[in-house]
Design an enzyme around this catalytic site. Sequence first.
Site, PDB file in Angstrom:
ATOM      1  N   ASP A  89      40.394  52.995  33.048  1.00  0.00           N
ATOM      2  CA  ASP A  89      40.867  54.030  33.957  1.00  0.00           C
ATOM      3  C   ASP A  89      41.754  54.973  33.173  1.00  0.00           C
ATOM      4  OD1 ASP A  89      41.274  55.460  36.236  1.00  0.00           O
ATOM      5  OD2 ASP A  89      42.584  53.998  37.200  1.00  0.00           O
ATOM      6  N   ASP A 124      41.021  62.544  36.575  1.00  0.00           N
ATOM      7  CA  ASP A 124      40.793  63.370  37.759  1.00  0.00           C
ATOM      8  C   ASP A 124      42.115  63.658  38.460  1.00  0.00           C
ATOM      9  OD1 ASP A 124      40.778  60.601  38.164  1.00  0.00           O
ATOM     10  OD2 ASP A 124      39.879  60.789  40.136  1.00  0.00           O
ATOM     11  N   CYS A 273      40.037  27.346  53.665  1.00  0.00           N
ATOM     12  CA  CYS A 273      39.288  27.546  52.430  1.00  0.00           C
ATOM     13  C   CYS A 273      39.230  26.219  51.690  1.00  0.00           C
ATOM     14  CB  CYS A 273      39.990  28.610  51.583  1.00  0.00           C
ATOM     15  SG  CYS A 273      39.330  28.830  49.912  1.00  0.00           S
ATOM     16  N   CYS A 275      38.582  26.166  48.170  1.00  0.00           N
ATOM     17  CA  CYS A 275      38.647  26.438  46.735  1.00  0.00           C
ATOM     18  C   CYS A 275      39.579  25.408  46.091  1.00  0.00           C
ATOM     19  CB  CYS A 275      39.121  27.864  46.482  1.00  0.00           C
ATOM     20  SG  CYS A 275      40.905  28.116  46.698  1.00  0.00           S
ATOM     21  N   CYS A 278      43.231  25.562  47.327  1.00  0.00           N
ATOM     22  CA  CYS A 278      43.454  25.189  48.725  1.00  0.00           C
ATOM     23  C   CYS A 278      43.183  23.711  48.987  1.00  0.00           C
ATOM     24  CB  CYS A 278      42.594  26.059  49.640  1.00  0.00           C
ATOM     25  SG  CYS A 278      43.020  27.810  49.555  1.00  0.00           S
TER      26      CYS A 278
END
Length: 556
Positions: A89, A124, A273, A275, A278
């Site tokens: 970026d 930009d 969850c 995962c 968790c």
Amino acid sequence: MERKIKYRDGLAKISVLSFAGKKVETPNIAIVVNPNKLIISPEELEKQFKAEILITNAYIISKTPTLREKAKHEKLHRMLNFHGAIMTDSGAYQMYSRGIKDIDPEAVVKFQVEIGSDVITPLDCFVLPRDSRKEAEDKVDETIRRVVSSKNLIPSEREYIIPLQGGTHIDLRVKSAMALRNMGNIYAIGGLAPLLMSYNYKEICDIIIAIKKTIPDKIIHAFGAGHPMIFSLLAFLGCDLFDSAMYSIAAAQDRYLTAFGTLKLREIEEFPCSCPVCVKYTPQELLETDKKERTELLARHNLFVTFEELKIVKEAIKNQELLNLLQLRARSHPRFLEALILLLRKHSTWLEKFEPISKNTPLKYAGVEFWLRPEIARIRLRMSRGYPGKHVFIKGLGVVPVAILRTYPLKQLKESKILAEDSQSPLEVMRQLLKYYYNVDITGFKAVKQDDKVTCVFKNTVIGHIDSTGFPKLTDEGFKILISIYKPPIGRIIVKTQPITGKVYGRQVEDFDPDLRPGQIAAVVDKNDRFLFKAEILIPPCEFQYYPNEIVAMAI
């Protein structure tokens, strides 16, 4: 860049992008990595989370002396120890969020080239929602100028991100896309972060749709859109790439990401969850860890749920049920659902062009937006054709010809089977279906029903069948009769050159019937309207011109 499309579902595509010796399967998320604040290492992102693309900030690296020298010497891939694609970026977001002014547009592009970025972003001008029309227009003009002037600084083997600014001024977004449409392969929609933070999904939908209509063949990147809750929406709108530091930002604030929104850790009693994080910790145990460890653990969970949702979206695209998933996700927030309803109300007749004539998965009813879906919009669009024979009233649609109750998606309705078995002659069924699918009314043939199959005969020659799917399948002779009665391009794909081995490439197509859809059978004819063969359409005909080297129809 080479793009190979594997699956389609409306505007959504699963594609493999090949560039700079790397491969990235889209839709995909570029995980934001700040070398100054590494929570999860790029090496671990690649090995454990299977990340294929990262994004890092060239401005931050250039302003940190040790990082700057290391990046110049080792180049990004070695410095970050990451073998996938790396996007950089330019610092536009820092100009917006931190009020930084000292970024040189040309210097930041040269620096990205120097440190070995695979995908380079020019600087930009970030258009804010609060900017006046004049301010927005000036920023768009300056962004266009910078993109054009920086183009010659990019080596041909690197990819160049084309940022599209304009804020909520749709005409400025279109102006930017039109002015830069031949500058590159990847077009990034900038300035979305403030809209996402204010849950302004309606504006986001309008912006992305306007850009997709302007540059339909380009790869679309949604800058700063990285919450898993909106992945299905972004994919449905045709976005291929997105990026965000949401996983780490939320973790630092003790926030827990889910596919339905963000939860505060202190308010969770049970983790929804499974995962590794968790499973190992309860919410209370996680709260009791020290801040640094807790942030890392939450970041891991947030990454697990991010990549999980990405897989769910891809599977939905593969099975052509992305809108079914989106209808569920839209119920995460009232403004999300409102945006989906408005999106379908305004654009379903356009979105319908990209929908196949039939799918293997049923439409799922989740609420009022069901009746606004592109597949339902197609039925409404085709009801004005003047059908022969019997009609029935269907709630939500009105009066429809009986025969189309046999077709997708109406055949899934309970009342459809009962009504379709009403006393309707096989001849009437065939005439109604030909009207619905091809907008033609062929008479003078006989139709005989045997079991679930209707066979149509004209002067002792079989011209077509209707099987249990409700789709009229014309034979070669059937298409020849259609061609003899109706002028081009009705029911046809007109080719410039003779296709070899029954494969029609996009570059060969001269014209086509605009009512044809993917999965439908069409007559392939030459420029003299001579019948060559019948073929199944593989991609939306409105996209034929954008894929000259892709097989768009195949002989059957």
